[in-house]
Design a protein around this motif. Structure first.
Motif, mmCIF file in Angstrom:
data_model
loop_
_atom_site.group_PDB
_atom_site.id
_atom_site.type_symbol
_atom_site.label_atom_id
_atom_site.label_comp_id
_atom_site.label_asym_id
_atom_site.label_seq_id
_atom_site.Cartn_x
_atom_site.Cartn_y
_atom_site.Cartn_z
ATOM 1 N N GLY A 9 4.933 -1.773 -3.796
ATOM 2 C CA GLY A 9 3.890 -2.352 -2.967
ATOM 3 C C GLY A 9 3.921 -3.868 -2.883
ATOM 4 N N ARG A 10 5.010 -4.482 -3.288
ATOM 5 C CA ARG A 10 5.156 -5.936 -3.241
ATOM 6 C C ARG A 10 6.611 -6.277 -2.953
ATOM 7 N N GLU A 74 1.961 -1.755 3.088
ATOM 8 C CA GLU A 74 0.948 -1.531 2.048
ATOM 9 C C GLU A 74 0.612 -0.051 1.948
ATOM 10 N N TYR A 75 0.502 0.613 3.072
ATOM 11 C CA TYR A 75 0.194 2.041 3.087
ATOM 12 C C TYR A 75 1.347 2.860 2.496
ATOM 13 N N SER A 77 3.823 1.697 0.538
ATOM 14 C CA SER A 77 4.045 1.191 -0.818
ATOM 15 C C SER A 77 5.483 1.351 -1.337
#
Length: 127
Positions: A9-10, A74-75, A77
């Protein structure tokens, strides 16, 4: 638990050779195309960004596409490593990449929310 340089997620920005990378490695231009097509793998190591830092048009398009796809990422991830040659250099509250004697701003690409991790060879940024 995620290993160093592998937080889901990053964007995990790591110096080449400092941390374990994923078997699935993808050149930055292919990552850009897959990002545009909403086809980013669940785990990927993106390579070659440092070679494109002089190409202002490409960097601007990449940053724009990353920003536009932030909610999708983000969804979903995924775990995205951006593996770079060079070294990190702190400038104020942000970080640059020192590559071949030049400094290149990570903030221009990844935005202002850069966070240094561990011993300094790993930076994260939210999508």
């Amino acid at each position: 638990m995620a290993g160093p340089g592998q937080i889901p997620g990053r964007y995990n920005i790591i110096v080449a050779g400092e941390y374990e990378t994923f078997d699935h490695q993808m050149p930055i231009d292919e990552f850009f195309q897959r990002l545009k097509n909403d086809d980013v793998p669940d785990e990927v190591s993106v390579v070659g960004l440092e070679k494109m830092l002089d190409d202002e048009e490409f960097i601007n398009e990449l940053a724009r596409e990353m920003d536009q796809r932030a909610d999708d990422l983000e969804y979903q991830s995924p775990t995205i490593q951006v593996v770079v040659e060079g070294s990190f250099h702190r400038r104020g509250k942000t970080y640059d990449l020192r590559y071949e004697g030049e400094l290149y701003s990570f903030q221009d690409i990844f935005g202002p929310q850069l966070e240094r991790r561990e011993q300094g060879d790993w930076i994260t940024s939210p999508f």
